[in-house]
Design a protein around this motif. Structure first.
Motif: not given
Length: 198
Positions: A57-59, A77-78, A169-170, A178-180
């Motif tokens: 994830t972004s984390v 740009y994640d 994800a805004r 929604g990604l995986y």
């Protein structure tokens, strides 16, 4: 083959993310010239596969750049860190022994000491608005290597599938929804080894 001689083992254009904060560390993966078994690509494939298998994830991407991440690039740009230009640039920086967000300069990259890389690595200049086209230029030779986005040309067929940019994800954490297809983490990493037989 005409523009890329046998002394070149890797060629890629620099991408725009990070340009406003002096961290242009993404490399445009829409145009690559790569010698077979190049360590840059082996490590990039390894990273992409491991990150997907472990449901990054972004984390996780923020954590990769600690202790000094430039968060504006990571968060804006994640989606490009999953399997796009930003993870390619990050990976190459890692292989070169640099911080993952080190900016790439146009021209020849310096190989790490004691490397046995196949050929020179070249970063092309990218200009999205060069006389109406998206052009990629080898600055050292003042030569256009490729051009795309020609007027009235559509290379992307209409699809019912969501474009990857729609997974951004805004608000919240990119990669949780929604990604995986599921939330099952492998909790292990694979390694890709390249055997150099020169």
């Amino acid at each position: 083959d005409v523009s890329i001689g046998p002394d070149v083992g890797f060629m890629v254009p620099r991408d725009e993310p990070g340009s406003q904060v002096g961290h242009q560390m993404c490399l445009w993966n829409g145009l690559l010239a790569v010698a077979p078994g190049h360590p840059f690509m082996a490590k990039a494939v390894e990273n992409v596969v491991n990150h997907a298998r472990n449901r990054f994830t972004s984390v996780d991407y923020d954590n990769m750049f600690c202790p000094n991440p430039e968060l504006s690039v990571l968060h804006a740009y994640d989606t490009l860190f999953t399997a796009g230009p930003c993870i390619l640039g990050t990976t190459i920086n890692q292989v070169l022994g640099r911080h993952g967000q080190t900016q790439f300069e146009i021209g020849q990259m310096d190989d790490p000491e004691d490397s046995n890389f196949p050929g020179r690595a070249i970063v092309l200049k990218q200009n999205r608005w060069d006389m109406g086209a998206h052009r990629f230029t080898w600055a050292e030779k003042n030569m256009v290597v490729a051009a795309t986005d020609m007027p009235d040309y559509q290379d992307r067929p209409v699809s019912e599938k969501k474009h990857y940019s729609e997974t951004h994800a805004r608000v919240g954490i990119y990669g949780l929804e929604g990604l995986y297809v599921n939330k099952h983490k492998a909790n292990e990493d694979i390694r890709i080894l390249v055997k150099n037989e020169q």
